[in-house]
Design a protein around this motif. Sequence first.
Motif, PDB file in Angstrom:
ATOM      1  N   THR A 230       0.830  -1.207   0.000  1.00 31.52           N
ATOM      2  CA  THR A 230       0.000   0.000   0.000  1.00 31.52           C
ATOM      3  C   THR A 230       0.862   1.253   0.000  1.00 31.52           C
ATOM      4  O   THR A 230       0.589   2.217  -0.716  1.00 31.52           O
ATOM      5  CB  THR A 230      -0.936   0.012   1.227  1.00 31.52           C
ATOM      6  OG1 THR A 230      -1.778  -1.150   1.181  1.00 31.52           O
ATOM      7  CG2 THR A 230      -1.801   1.257   1.246  1.00 31.52           C
ATOM      8  N   ALA A 231       1.922   1.237   0.816  1.00 30.32           N
ATOM      9  CA  ALA A 231       2.833   2.381   0.855  1.00 30.32           C
ATOM     10  C   ALA A 231       3.484   2.594  -0.500  1.00 30.32           C
ATOM     11  O   ALA A 231       3.684   3.736  -0.944  1.00 30.32           O
ATOM     12  CB  ALA A 231       3.891   2.157   1.934  1.00 30.32           C
ATOM     13  N   TYR A 232       3.815   1.488  -1.177  1.00 30.29           N
ATOM     14  CA  TYR A 232       4.458   1.612  -2.493  1.00 30.29           C
ATOM     15  C   TYR A 232       3.494   2.215  -3.517  1.00 30.29           C
ATOM     16  O   TYR A 232       3.912   2.960  -4.408  1.00 30.29           O
ATOM     17  CB  TYR A 232       4.941   0.247  -2.966  1.00 30.29           C
ATOM     18  CG  TYR A 232       5.835   0.315  -4.189  1.00 30.29           C
ATOM     19  CD1 TYR A 232       7.050   0.990  -4.139  1.00 30.29           C
ATOM     20  CD2 TYR A 232       5.470  -0.295  -5.379  1.00 30.29           C
ATOM     21  CE1 TYR A 232       7.875   1.057  -5.244  1.00 30.29           C
ATOM     22  CE2 TYR A 232       6.294  -0.237  -6.493  1.00 30.29           C
ATOM     23  CZ  TYR A 232       7.490   0.440  -6.418  1.00 30.29           C
ATOM     24  OH  TYR A 232       8.314   0.515  -7.520  1.00 30.29           O
TER      25      TYR A 232
ATOM     26  N   GLU B 146       3.062   9.370  -6.761  1.00 33.98           N
ATOM     27  CA  GLU B 146       3.773  10.650  -6.720  1.00 33.98           C
ATOM     28  C   GLU B 146       5.017  10.646  -7.591  1.00 33.98           C
ATOM     29  O   GLU B 146       5.685  11.670  -7.718  1.00 33.98           O
ATOM     30  CB  GLU B 146       4.163  10.984  -5.276  1.00 33.98           C
ATOM     31  CG  GLU B 146       2.985  11.365  -4.410  1.00 33.98           C
ATOM     32  CD  GLU B 146       3.422  12.004  -3.111  1.00 33.98           C
ATOM     33  OE1 GLU B 146       4.644  12.117  -2.885  1.00 33.98           O
ATOM     34  OE2 GLU B 146       2.543  12.391  -2.314  1.00 33.98           O
TER      35      GLU B 146
ATOM     36  N   TYR C 273       6.053   7.331   3.930  1.00 31.16           N
ATOM     37  CA  TYR C 273       4.855   6.506   3.805  1.00 31.16           C
ATOM     38  C   TYR C 273       4.803   5.388   4.846  1.00 31.16           C
ATOM     39  O   TYR C 273       3.730   4.874   5.156  1.00 31.16           O
ATOM     40  CB  TYR C 273       4.781   5.881   2.409  1.00 31.16           C
ATOM     41  CG  TYR C 273       4.687   6.899   1.304  1.00 31.16           C
ATOM     42  CD1 TYR C 273       3.675   7.853   1.292  1.00 31.16           C
ATOM     43  CD2 TYR C 273       5.617   6.915   0.281  1.00 31.16           C
ATOM     44  CE1 TYR C 273       3.600   8.794   0.290  1.00 31.16           C
ATOM     45  CE2 TYR C 273       5.545   7.857  -0.736  1.00 31.16           C
ATOM     46  CZ  TYR C 273       4.532   8.792  -0.718  1.00 31.16           C
ATOM     47  OH  TYR C 273       4.458   9.725  -1.720  1.00 31.16           O
ATOM     48  N   ILE C 274       5.948   4.995   5.334  1.00 32.84           N
ATOM     49  CA  ILE C 274       6.023   3.907   6.294  1.00 32.84           C
ATOM     50  C   ILE C 274       7.367   4.026   7.007  1.00 32.84           C
ATOM     51  O   ILE C 274       8.257   4.740   6.525  1.00 32.84           O
ATOM     52  CB  ILE C 274       5.904   2.537   5.573  1.00 32.84           C
ATOM     53  CG1 ILE C 274       5.375   1.464   6.525  1.00 32.84           C
ATOM     54  CG2 ILE C 274       7.204   2.128   4.912  1.00 32.84           C
ATOM     55  CD1 ILE C 274       4.938   0.210   5.798  1.00 32.84           C
TER      56      ILE C 274
ATOM     57  N   LEU D 191      10.687   3.925   0.980  1.00 28.28           N
ATOM     58  CA  LEU D 191       9.350   4.254   1.469  1.00 28.28           C
ATOM     59  C   LEU D 191       9.418   4.995   2.799  1.00 28.28           C
ATOM     60  O   LEU D 191       8.593   5.867   3.071  1.00 28.28           O
ATOM     61  CB  LEU D 191       8.533   2.973   1.620  1.00 28.28           C
ATOM     62  CG  LEU D 191       8.307   2.171   0.334  1.00 28.28           C
ATOM     63  CD1 LEU D 191       7.528   0.891   0.626  1.00 28.28           C
ATOM     64  CD2 LEU D 191       7.582   3.009  -0.708  1.00 28.28           C
ATOM     65  N   THR D 192      10.405   4.656   3.633  1.00 26.68           N
ATOM     66  CA  THR D 192      10.592   5.354   4.902  1.00 26.68           C
ATOM     67  C   THR D 192      11.020   6.789   4.667  1.00 26.68           C
ATOM     68  O   THR D 192      10.497   7.727   5.276  1.00 26.68           O
ATOM     69  CB  THR D 192      11.635   4.619   5.763  1.00 26.68           C
ATOM     70  OG1 THR D 192      11.129   3.336   6.113  1.00 26.68           O
ATOM     71  CG2 THR D 192      11.934   5.396   7.036  1.00 26.68           C
TER      72      THR D 192
ATOM     73  N   LEU E 213       1.316   4.518  -2.929  1.00 29.43           N
ATOM     74  CA  LEU E 213       1.368   5.956  -2.686  1.00 29.43           C
ATOM     75  C   LEU E 213       2.631   6.559  -3.295  1.00 29.43           C
ATOM     76  O   LEU E 213       2.603   7.638  -3.892  1.00 29.43           O
ATOM     77  CB  LEU E 213       1.311   6.240  -1.179  1.00 29.43           C
ATOM     78  CG  LEU E 213       0.027   5.796  -0.466  1.00 29.43           C
ATOM     79  CD1 LEU E 213       0.161   5.989   1.040  1.00 29.43           C
ATOM     80  CD2 LEU E 213      -1.173   6.567  -0.997  1.00 29.43           C
ATOM     81  N   TRP E 214       3.750   5.834  -3.128  1.00 29.72           N
ATOM     82  CA  TRP E 214       5.015   6.325  -3.692  1.00 29.72           C
ATOM     83  C   TRP E 214       4.923   6.394  -5.214  1.00 29.72           C
ATOM     84  O   TRP E 214       5.362   7.373  -5.828  1.00 29.72           O
ATOM     85  CB  TRP E 214       6.156   5.395  -3.266  1.00 29.72           C
ATOM     86  CG  TRP E 214       7.515   5.881  -3.667  1.00 29.72           C
ATOM     87  CD1 TRP E 214       8.345   6.691  -2.954  1.00 29.72           C
ATOM     88  CD2 TRP E 214       8.194   5.588  -4.904  1.00 29.72           C
ATOM     89  NE1 TRP E 214       9.508   6.919  -3.658  1.00 29.72           N
ATOM     90  CE2 TRP E 214       9.438   6.258  -4.860  1.00 29.72           C
ATOM     91  CE3 TRP E 214       7.878   4.839  -6.027  1.00 29.72           C
ATOM     92  CZ2 TRP E 214      10.358   6.206  -5.896  1.00 29.72           C
ATOM     93  CZ3 TRP E 214       8.790   4.779  -7.071  1.00 29.72           C
ATOM     94  CH2 TRP E 214      10.008   5.452  -6.996  1.00 29.72           C
TER      95      TRP E 214
END
Length: 302
Positions: free
Chosen positions: A56-58, A64, A93-94, A88-89, A60-61
């Motif tokens: 999920t975080a990926y 963008e 995002y995570i 991602l950190t 979002l990345w």
Amino acid sequence: MRRPTQRNRRGFTLVELLVVIGIIALLISILLPSLQSARRSANNVKCLSNVRQVGTAYQLWLSENQFRAFADYSPDNLQGQVLLPQILTNAGYINLTRNEPTDTGAPSIGKIEPEIAYCPETDQLGVLPIGTVATIGNANTYWQKTFGSVFSEGSYTYNAWLSNDKRYAPPGIPNAFNAWVAEDRGDGQERRTYFYDSHSRATDSSNVPLYGDGIWAETTPTFTNQVSTTDVDPFGVHPTVMNPTATMNRSYLSRHPGSRSINFAFLDGSARGVEPLELWQLDWHEDYEPVEDPIEDNGFLP
């Protein structure tokens, strides 16, 4: 006058005690497998949740970054390899990094949500000795590695074919991977054509693995990878798994024996468990050709 007599107090006989102990032992033998099965099932759900959060975080990345591939090596990163979780950190995002001191002597970089980086079926293999660059994990333990001043560990791997092909070796760290991707893949083209430079080119993103169970930080499988014997010996690690020609076996392991699944997040943001031999049917890179029967077609690793 007669005195009232006390009633004789009678305890349990040896036979009665043995019967009770036998009943308790029987109940334990009946319930224990169910409890173990419930624990494994809960761990599998937690593991799947871990990889789904990273997936999920990926997403979002990607939204963008115009669905461009990430660079896990960069000329601006003089400290070493930047792994997908760190990307991602850094983007906020995570958080999969660590902040407690390490025993490697290397500085560390914040660890807020460590449970997401570890499958609950795995434990630490041991303290990474000073001077040791890396330790490979297995079905029950997680990997550890140091690149420059960055220390990383975990029990998951990411599909490095989703990074771009512009990988750079940090000072003092030879990058054999660069030489490998530049080799002829057998049809006059370099292996670097396997990279998903733009993720929008993936025809079925629900079948492109992103991040999941593994014994090393990253993996670059090809459809010609032979099958390891780790399915027979699920806690063993074949000595060639660090060779690029055998990296499928970095995820070919028996970590969730109850479900016999290997948990992965996929490029579309979904997450699911796959059967061990199903790994060869996933779209690992842009020109991947699914293999229905890898044992028959590719054989076992020597």
